[in-house]
Design a protein around this motif. Structure first.
Motif, PDB file in Angstrom:
ATOM      1  N   THR A 184      25.609  62.828  11.852  1.00 13.51           N
ATOM      2  CA  THR A 184      24.968  63.170  13.248  1.00 13.51           C
ATOM      3  C   THR A 184      25.237  64.556  13.643  1.00 13.51           C
ATOM      4  O   THR A 184      26.225  65.086  13.677  1.00 13.51           O
ATOM      5  N   ASP A 185      24.182  65.145  13.889  1.00 11.72           N
ATOM      6  CA  ASP A 185      23.945  66.504  14.882  1.00 11.72           C
ATOM      7  C   ASP A 185      23.967  66.507  16.184  1.00 11.72           C
ATOM      8  O   ASP A 185      22.587  66.251  16.420  1.00 11.72           O
ATOM      9  N   PRO A 186      24.950  66.406  16.990  1.00 16.35           N
ATOM     10  CA  PRO A 186      24.655  66.216  18.375  1.00 16.35           C
ATOM     11  C   PRO A 186      23.793  67.361  19.021  1.00 16.35           C
ATOM     12  O   PRO A 186      23.130  67.044  20.158  1.00 16.35           O
ATOM     13  N   LEU A 187      23.941  68.589  18.669  1.00 14.14           N
ATOM     14  CA  LEU A 187      23.127  69.616  19.073  1.00 14.14           C
ATOM     15  C   LEU A 187      21.439  69.465  18.844  1.00 14.14           C
ATOM     16  O   LEU A 187      20.587  69.350  19.802  1.00 14.14           O
ATOM     17  N   ALA A 188      21.042  68.615  17.742  1.00 15.52           N
ATOM     18  CA  ALA A 188      20.041  68.488  17.412  1.00 15.52           C
ATOM     19  C   ALA A 188      19.385  67.389  18.190  1.00 15.52           C
ATOM     20  O   ALA A 188      18.313  67.389  18.528  1.00 15.52           O
ATOM     21  N   GLU A 189      20.290  66.280  18.490  1.00 10.11           N
ATOM     22  CA  GLU A 189      19.706  65.378  19.250  1.00 10.11           C
ATOM     23  C   GLU A 189      19.664  65.513  20.586  1.00 10.11           C
ATOM     24  O   GLU A 189      18.606  65.120  21.198  1.00 10.11           O
ATOM     25  N   VAL A 190      20.530  66.645  21.383  1.00 11.43           N
ATOM     26  CA  VAL A 190      20.278  67.004  22.646  1.00 11.43           C
ATOM     27  C   VAL A 190      18.714  67.548  22.503  1.00 11.43           C
ATOM     28  O   VAL A 190      17.876  67.553  23.511  1.00 11.43           O
ATOM     29  N   VAL A 191      18.647  68.739  21.640  1.00 13.84           N
ATOM     30  CA  VAL A 191      17.357  69.599  21.703  1.00 13.84           C
ATOM     31  C   VAL A 191      16.002  68.528  21.644  1.00 13.84           C
ATOM     32  O   VAL A 191      15.234  68.786  22.285  1.00 13.84           O
ATOM     33  N   ALA A 192      16.148  67.337  20.781  1.00 11.75           N
ATOM     34  CA  ALA A 192      15.339  66.664  20.495  1.00 11.75           C
ATOM     35  C   ALA A 192      14.763  65.643  21.654  1.00 11.75           C
ATOM     36  O   ALA A 192      13.610  65.452  22.068  1.00 11.75           O
ATOM     37  N   LEU A 193      15.852  65.378  22.360  1.00  8.37           N
ATOM     38  CA  LEU A 193      15.760  64.470  23.656  1.00  8.37           C
ATOM     39  C   LEU A 193      14.975  65.733  24.704  1.00  8.37           C
ATOM     40  O   LEU A 193      14.215  65.217  25.529  1.00  8.37           O
ATOM     41  N   LEU A 194      15.386  66.831  24.796  1.00  7.32           N
ATOM     42  CA  LEU A 194      14.954  67.895  25.729  1.00  7.32           C
ATOM     43  C   LEU A 194      13.316  68.219  25.767  1.00  7.32           C
ATOM     44  O   LEU A 194      12.561  68.255  26.746  1.00  7.32           O
ATOM     45  N   LEU A 208      20.091  66.079  33.149  1.00  7.98           N
ATOM     46  CA  LEU A 208      21.508  65.676  32.785  1.00  7.98           C
ATOM     47  C   LEU A 208      21.746  66.514  31.343  1.00  7.98           C
ATOM     48  O   LEU A 208      22.923  66.866  31.047  1.00  7.98           O
ATOM     49  N   LEU A 209      20.801  66.567  30.441  1.00  2.67           N
ATOM     50  CA  LEU A 209      20.828  67.054  29.100  1.00  2.67           C
ATOM     51  C   LEU A 209      21.389  68.643  29.200  1.00  2.67           C
ATOM     52  O   LEU A 209      22.050  69.123  28.371  1.00  2.67           O
ATOM     53  N   VAL A 210      20.461  69.278  30.036  1.00  7.10           N
ATOM     54  CA  VAL A 210      21.042  70.769  30.318  1.00  7.10           C
ATOM     55  C   VAL A 210      22.550  71.145  30.705  1.00  7.10           C
ATOM     56  O   VAL A 210      22.972  71.936  30.264  1.00  7.10           O
ATOM     57  N   SER A 211      23.221  70.013  31.500  1.00  7.29           N
ATOM     58  CA  SER A 211      24.460  70.245  31.883  1.00  7.29           C
ATOM     59  C   SER A 211      25.353  70.208  30.680  1.00  7.29           C
ATOM     60  O   SER A 211      26.434  70.610  30.573  1.00  7.29           O
ATOM     61  N   LEU A 212      24.779  69.674  29.438  1.00  4.66           N
ATOM     62  CA  LEU A 212      25.811  69.626  28.248  1.00  4.66           C
ATOM     63  C   LEU A 212      25.667  70.986  27.294  1.00  4.66           C
ATOM     64  O   LEU A 212      26.435  71.120  26.587  1.00  4.66           O
ATOM     65  N   LEU A 227      29.398  58.865  28.921  1.00  2.00           N
ATOM     66  CA  LEU A 227      28.636  58.303  29.898  1.00  2.00           C
ATOM     67  C   LEU A 227      27.273  59.096  30.163  1.00  2.00           C
ATOM     68  O   LEU A 227      26.229  58.270  29.996  1.00  2.00           O
ATOM     69  N   ALA A 228      27.238  60.419  30.132  1.00  2.00           N
ATOM     70  CA  ALA A 228      26.077  61.143  30.079  1.00  2.00           C
ATOM     71  C   ALA A 228      25.162  60.741  28.993  1.00  2.00           C
ATOM     72  O   ALA A 228      24.039  60.653  29.123  1.00  2.00           O
ATOM     73  N   TRP A 229      25.866  60.771  27.731  1.00  5.07           N
ATOM     74  CA  TRP A 229      25.303  60.614  26.399  1.00  5.07           C
ATOM     75  C   TRP A 229      24.459  59.073  26.309  1.00  5.07           C
ATOM     76  O   TRP A 229      23.325  58.886  26.044  1.00  5.07           O
ATOM     77  N   ARG A 230      25.373  58.274  26.816  1.00  8.29           N
ATOM     78  CA  ARG A 230      24.593  56.914  26.784  1.00  8.29           C
ATOM     79  C   ARG A 230      23.690  56.508  27.688  1.00  8.29           C
ATOM     80  O   ARG A 230      22.605  56.093  27.461  1.00  8.29           O
ATOM     81  N   MET A 231      23.677  57.313  28.984  1.00  5.75           N
ATOM     82  CA  MET A 231      22.680  57.255  30.107  1.00  5.75           C
ATOM     83  C   MET A 231      21.412  57.895  29.407  1.00  5.75           C
ATOM     84  O   MET A 231      20.161  57.644  29.618  1.00  5.75           O
ATOM     85  N   ALA A 232      21.581  59.079  28.930  1.00  8.23           N
ATOM     86  CA  ALA A 232      20.487  59.959  28.307  1.00  8.23           C
ATOM     87  C   ALA A 232      19.663  58.892  27.130  1.00  8.23           C
ATOM     88  O   ALA A 232      18.307  58.933  27.203  1.00  8.23           O
ATOM     89  N   LEU A 233      20.380  58.371  26.305  1.00 15.28           N
ATOM     90  CA  LEU A 233      19.893  57.208  25.367  1.00 15.28           C
ATOM     91  C   LEU A 233      19.273  56.225  26.046  1.00 15.28           C
ATOM     92  O   LEU A 233      18.201  55.800  25.630  1.00 15.28           O
ATOM     93  N   ALA A 234      19.804  55.834  26.912  1.00 12.55           N
ATOM     94  CA  ALA A 234      19.110  54.529  27.775  1.00 12.55           C
ATOM     95  C   ALA A 234      17.839  54.848  28.208  1.00 12.55           C
ATOM     96  O   ALA A 234      16.733  54.249  28.221  1.00 12.55           O
ATOM     97  N   LYS A 235      17.956  56.260  28.882  1.00  8.24           N
ATOM     98  CA  LYS A 235      16.439  56.662  29.671  1.00  8.24           C
ATOM     99  C   LYS A 235      15.448  56.760  28.466  1.00  8.24           C
ATOM    100  O   LYS A 235      14.357  56.339  28.777  1.00  8.24           O
ATOM    101  N   ASN A 236      15.787  57.159  27.336  1.00  7.46           N
ATOM    102  CA  ASN A 236      14.757  57.420  26.516  1.00  7.46           C
ATOM    103  C   ASN A 236      14.179  56.150  25.972  1.00  7.46           C
ATOM    104  O   ASN A 236      13.119  55.918  25.770  1.00  7.46           O
ATOM    105  N   LEU A 237      15.300  55.133  25.752  1.00  8.57           N
ATOM    106  CA  LEU A 237      14.736  53.564  25.230  1.00  8.57           C
ATOM    107  C   LEU A 237      13.925  52.969  26.124  1.00  8.57           C
ATOM    108  O   LEU A 237      12.859  52.471  25.926  1.00  8.57           O
ATOM    109  N   LEU A 238      14.371  53.093  27.320  1.00 10.53           N
ATOM    110  CA  LEU A 238      13.478  52.467  28.706  1.00 10.53           C
ATOM    111  C   LEU A 238      12.201  53.157  28.746  1.00 10.53           C
ATOM    112  O   LEU A 238      11.194  52.525  29.147  1.00 10.53           O
TER     113      LEU A 238
END
Length: 300
Positions: free
Chosen positions: A2-12, A126-130, A246-257
């Motif tokens: 898993t590449d955390p940076l790639a995941e954050v950028v993909a969600l952004l 939220l994602l930018v805060s990371l 928590l921030a990462w779980r909430m970002a994933l949850a928002k994307n799924l919702l």
């Protein structure tokens, strides 16, 4: 892996809002207050000064690149700035497509590529805060080549110009973040990933958000004591480990919702909550609305 940076950028979902080439001659100054908009600047020729609220002034040189994921007030000036009381003159559009600051009708002594990105994600804050608050890259050949491509495309009037610019700016954004990853980066995800021991824990959180992570389990993944892990993570990433999770779980949850094809119970399970009610309480506390209402608002 898993590449955390790639995941954050993909969600952004970064894209180019606009970019323009600005030249300057003599003394000039520009002040802006584009709250929250991602701002970038590349020095193509000459030198100038950039001051961003809350940071030390930067003297920018050719091939320097600055990215502010959530820019607020900033001031850009010639190397010798105008007097404090001098009136700021807006840039003048030239027939070439450039914008001129300062003296007109004389060769420029500085040329910059500036612009704003846009993040399509409604969870951008939220994602930018990371991410680091400011990215300043100097002397990176890959980044300089990308800046040159963006500058060339900005000046030209080729077919599909905006589409090409959007793709180039996305790559530029990712490359800038990769180039600044290191222990000297400001606190955030990149600095955490530069620490081999913390990177292991961060990747495990991203790989398996459903795991019932605790400080003890994450510290074990990092081969550190609980106190050493907590302090080191907090110092590098800028937030406590459980807050990051928590921030990462909430970002994933928002994307799924936002995908509208699964219920709250399934989303809860996918992001590590044992029940829909527990997830609903956590989501409402973090986001301000229930998951059901959030999904309904996104659909609307």
């Amino acid at each position: 892996m898993t590449d955390p940076l790639a995941e954050v950028v993909a969600l952004l979902q970064p894209s180019a809002r606009y970019s323009k080439v600005v030249s300057g001659a003599g003394c000039w100054r520009v002040r802006r207050s584009e709250f929250g908009q991602p701002f970038y600047c590349a020095l193509l020729e000459g030198t100038s000064c950039l001051t961003i609220e809350g940071h030390e002034p930067l003297t920018l040189r050719p091939d320097d690149f600055v990215l502010i994921p959530a820019a607020h007030r900033f001031t850009m000036t010639s190397l010798e700035p105008p007097a404090a009381e001098a009136h700021d003159v807006p840039p003048v559009a030239l027939p070439s497509g450039e914008f001129r600051l300062g003296a007109q009708g004389m060769p420029p002594d500085v040329r910059l590529l500036i612009g704003h990105c846009a993040f399509a994600s409604p969870d951008a804050a939220l994602l930018v805060s990371l991410l680091p608050q400011r990215v300043h890259v100097r002397g990176e050949k890959r980044l300089a080549a990308l800046v040159q491509l963006v500058g060339d495309e900005s000046r030209a009037q080729r077919p599909a110009r905006e589409v090409v610019l959007a793709r180039l700016v996305e790559v530029l954004f990712i490359e800038a973040l990769r180039s600044t990853a290191g222990i000297s980066a400001s606190p955030g995800l990149l600095r955490g990933l530069a620490d081999a021991r913390l990177a292991t824990a961060i990747r495990r959180m991203h790989e398996s958000p459903t795991t019932a992570w605790t400080i003890a389990r994450l510290a074990k993944e990092s081969a550190l004591s609980r106190s050493a892990f907590f302090e080191r993570f907090n110092r590098a990433v800028g937030v406590a480990p459980m807050e990051y999770l928590l921030a990462w779980r909430m970002a994933l949850a928002k994307n799924l919702l936002r995908q509208h094809d699964m219920g709250v119970a399934e989303v809860a399970e996918r992001v590590g909550y044992s029940s829909a009610s527990t997830f609903t309480v956590a989501f409402a506390r973090h986001v301000g609305v229930t998951p059901t209402r959030y999904a309904r608002e996104q659909a609307a």
